[in-house]
Design a protein around this motif. Structure first.
Motif: not given
Length: 429
Positions: A25-27, A225-229
């Motif tokens: 739910a976040t980056d 809900g967000g991103t994964i870098t």
């Protein structure tokens, strides 16, 4: 992906609870992103976390949703392909190494079970490859000869010894492989997840990959809900790669023919009857044209499986076949009922061997376990973890180009329809 029927799965009913996880739910930013929370992805995440590498798993459903929570639970050594055929396909150097690593695959599984105290009904008394008729006996004798060339502790046992070990009627013999064993597969997957979390990995469930964008040397992966870098990505979805939706990384699924496989589990058998069936608790499968398998669980349930999908039209046929088969194999059974039934997908490749792909810069995938998911998935998860962290010669496979199978849909339909037709007539007399 078409909606799947919700079926009463024994492994879900008896596995210890999964560790608590939530959707992303976040980056976040990590060194390695893993797509898929099955044996391969969980093994990769665990081994990465133990190296001190930051890693996050994005699982579209729940831990062990795919084959890891649906299979028979046989921890087999090697692949289905015979050793000589494997070497003929891959070459002596690669083939010999792959045979060695996958031959030791059960040892890795049971070492992880012991190291992390995974409660998964682990039994390591071998498996039995059961011979159907003279041709089946010839096949397992050839397998014995080939594996002994590599020093494997395998032996063919005769019909009487097979009957004594299994309690089953009608087999000409069996290949006993002492490297192998059985586990409760979903319990093993959940145990790997718990160990990975304890080692510092992050696991996000109900977190389906929706997009992938290359930014410089990094990947930015979009989820609801967000991103994964991440610098590197491991795609570990195997036969359930269609859950990758619109991303290009589901393409590896196009080289897999889907072989559906179902299982039925009886009510717990009485102690008197259970003592006559699989006394040493080996897992079994046969050499039949349409393979069948059977094993026992810790609660004395007899679990029978074969090729086929339990859709609304086929379930009755497969259920009747399973009941006829158990009565013919084990006349001592008496009255029983099926308490659980479920199905899953096996990813088959054209050469019956796993494939390793570099799907984009720093995006790696191994799939096509051809019905041998537990030990190879664990082995390849570790190998991928070592590879993305720069260990030389970490992978026991060489990269191959992604080659979609144009006949996969037709072959998958044939397996489903053919198994249903055969099961309609088999073992009626």
């Amino acid at each position: 992906m078409a909606a799947e029927r919700t079926l009463p799965n024994l492994w879900h009913a008896t596995a210890p609870a999964a560790p608590e996880t939530k959707p992303l739910a976040t980056d976040i930013t990590v060194d390695v992103a893993v797509i898929g929370g099955g044996f391969t992805g969980l093994s990769a995440a665990l081994h990465l976390a133990e190296k001190g590498v930051s890693v996050a798993i994005a699982e579209a459903k729940m831990i062990g949703f795919g084959g890891s929570g649906r299979n028979v639970g046989l921890v087999n050594a090697g692949m289905w392909t015979k050793p000589e055929d494997l070497i003929a396909t891959l070459g002596t150097q690669v083939g010999t190494r792959l045979l060695a690593e996958l031959g030791d695959g059960p040892s890795l599984v049971y070492q992880l079970v012991e190291k992390h105290a995974i409660a998964c009904e682990a039994v390591r008394n071998g498996t039995l490859h059961l011979a159907v008729g003279p041709d089946g006996l010839k096949d397992i004798r050839d397998r014995e000869r080939q594996w002994k060339t590599f020093g494997a502790p395998v032996e063919v046992v005769d019909a009487d010894r097979t009957r004594s070990l299994t309690g089953a009627q009608g087999f000409s013999g069996a290949l006993l492989d002492r490297r192998a064993g059985t586990i409760q597969p979903l319990a093993y997957a959940r145990g790997l997840a718990r160990a990975a979390l304890a080692s510092g990995a992050q696991i996000y469930t109900e977190t389906a990959l929706q997009s992938a964008e290359r930014r410089g040397d990094l990947w930015k992966l979009g989820v609801p809900g967000g991103t994964i870098t991440a610098k590197s990505v491991i795609v570990a979805t195997e036969a359930y790669g269609d859950l990758l939706r619109k991303t290009p990384w589901k393409a590896h699924t196009q080289e897999l023919t889907i072989l559906p496989y179902f299982q039925f589990a009886t009510n717990p058998l009485s102690d008197n009857i259970a003592r006559t069936i699989l006394q040493e608790r080996q897992g079994c499968w046969d050499t039949g044209l349409v393979m069948t398998s059977f094993r026992m669980d810790q609660q004395n349930r007899l679990i029978f499986g074969s090729v086929g999908r339990l859709d609304a039209l086929a379930e009755g046929t497969h259920r009747a076949f399973a009941e006829r088969s158990l009565r013919k194999l084990f006349p001592v059974l008496g009255d029983f009922r099926f308490e659980y039934w479920w199905d899953g997908r096996i990813g088959m490749t054209t050469n019956n061997l796993p494939q390793m792909h570099v799907m984009a810069p720093n995006v790696f995938s191994v799939s096509g376990y051809n019905g041998r998911g537990i030990a190879p998935g664990t082995v390849f998860g570790r190998a991928l973890a070592n590879h993305v962290t720069g260990e030389p010669n970490a992978l026991p496979l060489v990269e191959t180009p992604l080659t979609p199978d144009p006949w996969r849909t037709l072959k998958s339909a044939f397996y489903h329809a053919g198994a249903q037709a055969k099961h309609f007539i088999d073992r009626r007399f």
